[in-house]
Design an enzyme around this catalytic site. Structure first.
Site: not given
Ligand SMILES: N[C@@H](CCC[C@H](N)C(=O)O)C(=O)O
Length: 318
Positions: A69, A221
């Protein structure tokens, strides 16, 4: 059990952060917290590490655990650096030890950190993705999905499907939502689901909107923005080097270097603490809940920063 939690965000990708020992029910804690707070994208857990300054685990809104993340890592970087009085650290994540660093503040006060995003793989087996007998899928339309969007699959190391789209797909998000929901349900292509980002060139960089696995549409993200910057450079949309990445929650910078097969990615942006919470975590849901909240002042400065980036993001429906 009485827990102290920080509510933190990177580009408004919002998490609860807790420090604790290794245990196998943090997914339950993520579900408890996100059931009570619709703003929270998940839970970051800071644990002891034998190989690094600390270890990070990340749980999505739906309780699933992710391998990485990017926005969360900046918040963990700040937590660890401030706790230890250091400016650089190494954080253990599920698949790599990653360097993190305190950077000059944004607008004289917004804490800002850079984090390594690694390892990077274009191999479909690393996402995993299965599509006919392909080993990689880079900058080509997926014909069953659309003829006018080129898609790329990349693991950083969590799985991303990235489409380069005209602005119309940002203003009407139904195409992205339909396919992201499909790929995150039972399907033949992505057995573990995938984070789906739509990327559009803007004057000073790129705009990225992500539908996250285990979450849904999110303000930002970090791994998706970094992977999108890499793909945008490879597509010739923006030059390699520093890429400004705008998102519905603000803006970050991604440094993209590619020499032959070797790729180096760095994500730099805010790491903001919104509030401090005391949370009672018991076996029974009805015995668990927030006991107190202390709001901090940091968000006021961040809101001013967002106002400046909004001239770019506001081109697209939020
Ligand atoms: N939902 C993603 C994990 C979270 C990623 C995050 N928000 C970021 O900032 O990179 C997954 O399940 O891969």
């Amino acid at each position: 059990m009485d827990l102290t939690l920080l509510k933190v965000h990177g580009s408004m990708n919002t998490f609860y952060l807790v420090e604790g020992p290794e245990r196998d029910d943090y997914n339950e804690l993520a579900l408890r917290l996100t059931a009570l707070d619709s703003e929270a994208d998940g839970l970051l857990v800071v644990l002891p590490s034998l190989q690094a300054d600390a270890k990070m685990r990340v749980f999505n809104r739906d309780g699933s655990e992710a391998s990485m993340c990017g926005n969360g890592l900046r918040c963990v970087a700040r937590f660890v650096c401030e706790r230890q009085g250091i400016e650089e650290a190494v954080i253990e994540t599920m698949k790599a030890l990653l360097k993190v660093k305190k950077e000059k503040t944004l607008q004289d006060g917004i804490a800002r950190y850079s984090v390594e995003i690694s390892p990077v793989s274009f191999k479909l087996k690393d996402l995993p993705m299965v599509y006919e007998d392909n080993d990689e899928w880079l900058l080509k339309p997926l014909p069953f999905l659309s003829d006018d969007i080129v898609f790329s699959a990349v693991a950083v190391p969590n799985p991303h499907l990235i489409g380069l789209v005209p602005a119309a797909y940002q203003n009407d998000q139904s195409h992205q939502q339909k396919w992201a929901e499909f790929f995150n349900g039972p399907n033949d292509y992505f057995s573990d689901g995938v984070n789906v980002s739509y990327v559009t060139k803007v004057e000073e960089g790129i705009f990225v909107r992500t539908f996250e696995r285990g979450v849904g549409f999110t303000n930002a993200c970090g791994t998706a923005m970094t992977a999108s910057a890499l793909i945008s450079c490879m597509a010739g949309l923006v030059p390699f080097g520093n890429v400004n990445v705008y998102n519905p929650g603000g803006m970050v910078q991604c440094q993209v270097e590619k020499k032959g097969e070797e790729i180096r990615l760095l994500l730099t942006g805010n790491a903001t603490v919104l509030s401090v919470h005391r949370f009672q975590w018991e076996n029974e849901v009805e015995d668990s809940g927030f006991k107190s909240v202390t709001e901090l002042e940091e968000q006021v400065l961040y809101e001013k920063f967002i106002e400046q980036t909004s001239s770019i993001s506001d081109q697209f429906a939020q």
